[in-house]
Design an enzyme around this catalytic site. Structure first.
Site, PDB file in Angstrom:
ATOM      1  N   TYR A   1      -1.577  -0.394 -13.153  1.00 14.88           N
ATOM      2  CA  TYR A   1      -2.993  -0.723 -13.038  1.00 14.88           C
ATOM      3  C   TYR A   1      -3.704  -0.493 -14.370  1.00 14.88           C
ATOM      4  O   TYR A   1      -3.279   0.343 -15.171  1.00 14.88           O
ATOM      5  CB  TYR A   1      -3.680   0.165 -11.988  1.00 14.88           C
ATOM      6  CG  TYR A   1      -3.187  -0.001 -10.584  1.00 14.88           C
ATOM      7  CD1 TYR A   1      -3.777  -0.925  -9.723  1.00 14.88           C
ATOM      8  CD2 TYR A   1      -2.145   0.778 -10.096  1.00 14.88           C
ATOM      9  CE1 TYR A   1      -3.340  -1.062  -8.412  1.00 14.88           C
ATOM     10  CE2 TYR A   1      -1.698   0.644  -8.790  1.00 14.88           C
ATOM     11  CZ  TYR A   1      -2.294  -0.272  -7.950  1.00 14.88           C
ATOM     12  OH  TYR A   1      -1.862  -0.409  -6.664  1.00 14.88           O
TER      13      TYR A   1
ATOM     14  N   ASP B   1     -15.460   4.556  -5.334  1.00 14.89           N
ATOM     15  CA  ASP B   1     -15.804   3.552  -6.350  1.00 14.89           C
ATOM     16  C   ASP B   1     -17.323   3.409  -6.413  1.00 14.89           C
ATOM     17  O   ASP B   1     -18.057   4.104  -5.709  1.00 14.89           O
ATOM     18  CB  ASP B   1     -15.107   2.216  -6.086  1.00 14.89           C
ATOM     19  CG  ASP B   1     -15.504   1.607  -4.737  1.00 14.89           C
ATOM     20  OD1 ASP B   1     -16.537   2.012  -4.164  1.00 14.89           O
ATOM     21  OD2 ASP B   1     -14.780   0.728  -4.254  1.00 14.89           O
TER      22      ASP B   1
ATOM     23  N   ASP C   1      -8.417  -3.735  -2.894  1.00 16.31           N
ATOM     24  CA  ASP C   1      -9.817  -3.662  -2.483  1.00 16.31           C
ATOM     25  C   ASP C   1     -10.533  -4.965  -2.836  1.00 16.31           C
ATOM     26  O   ASP C   1     -10.174  -5.636  -3.816  1.00 16.31           O
ATOM     27  CB  ASP C   1     -10.522  -2.501  -3.187  1.00 16.31           C
ATOM     28  CG  ASP C   1      -9.997  -1.139  -2.739  1.00 16.31           C
ATOM     29  OD1 ASP C   1      -9.451  -1.063  -1.628  1.00 16.31           O
ATOM     30  OD2 ASP C   1     -10.124  -0.183  -3.520  1.00 16.31           O
TER      31      ASP C   1
ATOM     32  N   ARG D   1      -8.467   5.139  -6.712  1.00 17.05           N
ATOM     33  CA  ARG D   1      -9.791   5.731  -6.497  1.00 17.05           C
ATOM     34  C   ARG D   1      -9.689   7.245  -6.354  1.00 17.05           C
ATOM     35  O   ARG D   1     -10.503   7.988  -6.915  1.00 17.05           O
ATOM     36  CB  ARG D   1     -10.435   5.127  -5.243  1.00 17.05           C
ATOM     37  CG  ARG D   1     -11.020   3.736  -5.453  1.00 17.05           C
ATOM     38  CD  ARG D   1     -11.600   3.200  -4.167  1.00 17.05           C
ATOM     39  NE  ARG D   1     -10.580   2.810  -3.214  1.00 17.05           N
ATOM     40  CZ  ARG D   1     -10.701   2.891  -1.893  1.00 17.05           C
ATOM     41  NH1 ARG D   1     -11.807   3.389  -1.362  1.00 17.05           N
ATOM     42  NH2 ARG D   1      -9.737   2.499  -1.091  1.00 17.05           N
TER      43      ARG D   1
END
Length: 292
Positions: A69, A83, A41, A176
């Site tokens: 992550y 988000d 993103d 997300r």
């Protein structure tokens, strides 16, 4: 630059799209044939695997690698994008933050094989068009759920509104969506506020190059493709079968015990391409030949 090209481990900064990074890399290397694996993103940062030249034929195998992550979640509101950049869908004016023990108990429920629905604001293609583009055109998008694997989900820090997590997961996992689902399990709306991709297979954050470093190193930054495909098992082909493999012919091997069906194929200790083990015929089938 090596004639066969290679891989780059680039650090995507926040505020740039993955496509922006590729455009700059093309200008720096003066090479049109460049692509990336695993879109990040625009607001996210971290490892962006990039293939250059003939190595672009191997991008699909990079996308199959596991990923790691570091993500920050904020509780109290939810958005249409998952988000903190999206349109707010729900919010609570005050709430009691779950304890660390309660959060760890919920995290345990999300470890292993889980079902997940990707966010509508994603690069997933529907009839050739990205879901996020369809939404911007005012069209309704419903994506099917999928099975993903969460190998590790560790709570790093806790505050009255936010938590910081480390996630090790399979390909196809949307962080997300994971944040939204964790919030729902805790009976609180939640969004992802910060994301850094720390690893894609053998590509690690500590080894990633900034675009400024790429501009200095140029072609010297290219990495040998085979060295970054260790999630595929190695198969050493008899040198006498190299020509046959490169010509698309199968090689019978009844004694081979496959670890993965897709293989990095070598001949005389030289990487020559990707093969697939056919369990029914017990043969190594050429999939992609990489010339020297």
């Amino acid at each position: 630059m090596p004639p066969g090209g290679g891989f780059l481990n680039l650090l995507k900064p926040p505020g740039m799209t993955s496509h922006d990074v590729i455009s700059l890399a093309r200008r720096i290397l003066r090479e049109k044939k460049i692509g990336h694996a695993g879109t990040l993103d625009p607001a996210a940062a971290g490892v962006l695997p990039v293939a250059v030249g003939q190595a672009t034929r191997l991008i699909e195998y990079l996308e199959q690698a596991d990923k790691s992550y570091r993500v920050e979640m904020k509780f109290g509101f939810s958005t249409d994008s998952g988000d903190d950049t999206g349109r707010i869908l729900s919010s609570v004016s005050s709430f009691t933050m779950p304890s660390k023990e309660e959060i760890r108990n919920v995290l345990n429920r999300f470890t292993g094989s889980i079902r997940q629905t990707p966010p509508a604001y994603s690069a997933i293609k529907i009839q050739g068009k990205r879901a996020c583009d369809l939404i911007r055109q005012g069209r309704e998008v419903k994506l099917p759920s999928r099975t993903v694997n969460i190998y590790r989900l560790a709570l790093l820090s806790w505050t009255p509104e936010r938590i910081l997590l480390d996630v090790d997961c399979s390909k196809g996992t949307y962080i997300r969506s994971l944040c939204q689902d964790i919030g729902q399990a805790l009976d609180l709306p939640a969004v992802m506020t910060f994301l850094v991709r720390r690893r894609v297979g053998d590509f690690r954050l500590e080894d990633a190059l900034s675009l400024e470093e790429l501009a200095q190193q140029k072609g010297k930054a290219l990495l040998a493709p085979a060295s970054l495909l260790s999630h595929l098992a190695r198969y050493d082909l008899a040198p006498s079968r190299e020509r046959a493999f490169c010509n698309g012919l199968r090689t019978h091997d009844a004694l081979y015990v496959p670890v993965t069906d897709l293989l990095r194929v070598y001949a005389a200790d030289r990487f020559i391409g990707i093969g697939r083990y056919d369990r029914s015929s017990r043969e190594i089938v050429p999939v992609k030949v990489i010339q020297r």
